[in-house]
Design an enzyme around this catalytic site. Structure first.
Site: not given
Ligand SMILES: Cc1ncc(C[n+]2csc(CCOP(=O)(O)OP(=O)(O)O)c2C)c(N)n1
Ligand SMILES: [Mg+2]
Length: 362
Positions: A256, A260, A269
């Site tokens: 990415r 985010h 970070y």
């Molecule tokens: C069940 C749940 N827990 C926490 C969140 C908050 N949250 C939103 S994005 C994220 C990180 C996700 O990371 P990843 O799976 O690596 O996807 P990326 O954003 O890197 O594409 C979190 C913890 C959520 N949306 N749903």
């Protein structure tokens, strides 16, 4: 598992290297490999222009929070390109490029980023983006199991991030897929980070692909910034599923480049040097170099292509911004064909609360 099968989860498959040179065989891309390569390049450019547009609209207060797509276009396009019309796609928010490939109109997508419930056209077989991390992997397996039970030749693809692999839903999806030999391909877009949590904090496993082995799934690691490699691995996995040979887990290694979401500041970070190293592996720049060398693209035709892509996104944005907001309770229509008494009560309560806030404003 044979040594060869374990190797497939440890060594990323690559066709187009970082300099844009072929290091492996081009996948079968139908009648004209040149036309298909250009189609990939244009759609990847469209996904990037889309991302930049929504972030600009968010800054102007005209769009919701949005997660950048920049750097991940090869995975998003490559994973959806082998799908046929009857196949299902269930993704998270980082795969807008996959939705474009599946046939969801840009206007519908932009409308959804104004914060309104989008109406995905019937028949595109693409679920709206899932924000609840990891759940869509179970939806994909369920869709695949349903297709198998009803004898439809449909395959489902579920896509999640590296962070999502730590959710129970991810393991449950792999388990069900393996036991029921569901015609599904489960894809992990490993972009290095889950907001501020690095990949190494998600699992002690050397790769995420190797986790599939424990569930009895053929599993593949692929260079996610290489459109030809992603397409090749996905095509093989989709066709295996369609032939009745069961599921596959695919881990695509990507990064990415942006924040985010528009609510995040990644400089707090992660190291700028890490970002720079990945910029050099940019999936669009890599394909561009290849297309220029092959004579399929020139500097001038690229300028025209980029201008036409921007125009397409701008036109869709104007249209989406002019659309009337849908009723705030419209999502109840999509929740269930036969709403339960509890759902009906929630709907009634929402309408009451809306009327009350309306009265208070007047
Ligand atoms: C069940 C749940 N827990 C926490 C969140 C908050 N949250 C939103 S994005 C994220 C990180 C996700 O990371 P990843 O799976 O690596 O996807 P990326 O954003 O890197 O594409 C979190 C913890 C959520 N949306 N749903
Ligand atoms: Mg991630």
């Amino acid at each position: 598992m044979s040594t060869q099968q374990i190797d497939a989860t440890m060594v990323p498959y690559q066709v187009l290297n970082e300099e844009g040179r072929l290091v492996g065989p081009l996948p079968d891309m139908g009648a004209s490999a040149g036309d298909t390569s250009m189609y990939f390049y244009r759609t990847m450019s469209l996904a990037r222009a889309f991302s930049n547009k929504i972030i600009a609209l968010q800054r102007q207060g005209r769009a919701t929070t949005f997660g950048s797509l920049v750097g991940q276009e090869a995975t998003a396009i490559g994973l959806a390109a082998p799908l046929q019309a009857q196949d299902w796609l269930a993704t998270s928010y980082r795969e807008i490029g996959s939705h474009i490939i599946k046939g969801v109109p840009l206007t519908t997508l932009i409308y959804s980023f104004r914060g309104f419930t989008p109406t995905y056209p019937q028949g595109v077989n693409c679920l709206p983006i899932q924000i609840v991390i990891g759940t869509q992997m179970l939806h994909a397996v369920g869709l695949a199991m349903g297709a198998k039970l009803s004898g439809e030749p449909a395959v489902a693809v579920g896509v999640c991030g590296d962070g999502a692999t730590s959710e129970g839903d991810f393991s449950e999806a792999l388990n069900f897929a393996g036991v029921y030999k569901a015609p599904v391909v489960l894809v992990v877009q490993n972009n290095g980070w889950a907001i501020s949590v690095p990949r190494k904090r998600q699992s002690a496993a050397t790769t995420l692909a190797v986790r599939g082995v424990g569930f009895g799934l053929p599993s593949r690691l692929v260079d996610g910034n290489d459109i030809f490699a992603v397409y090749a691995v996905m095509r093989e996995a989709v066709e295996r599923a369609r032939a009745g040979d069961g599921p596959t887990l695919v881990e695509a290694l990507t990064y990415r480049i942006g924040a985010h979401t528009t609510a995040d500041d990644p400089t707090r970070y992660r190291d700028e040097q890490e970002v720079e190293a990945w910029r050099a592996k940019d999936p669009l720049a890599r394909l561009r170099r290849y297309l220029l060398a092959e004579g399929l693209l020139t500097e001038e035709s690229d300028r025209e292509l980029q201008a036409s892509v921007e125009e397409e996104v701008n036109e869709a944005a104007s249209e989406a911004l002019a659309m009337p907001p849908n009723a705030p309770d419209s999502f109840f229509a999509w929740a269930s064909e036969n709403p339960s008494p509890r759902l009906q009560a929630q709907h009634t309560e929402m309408l009451r609360a809306l009327r009350q806030s309306q009265d208070e404003r007047e």
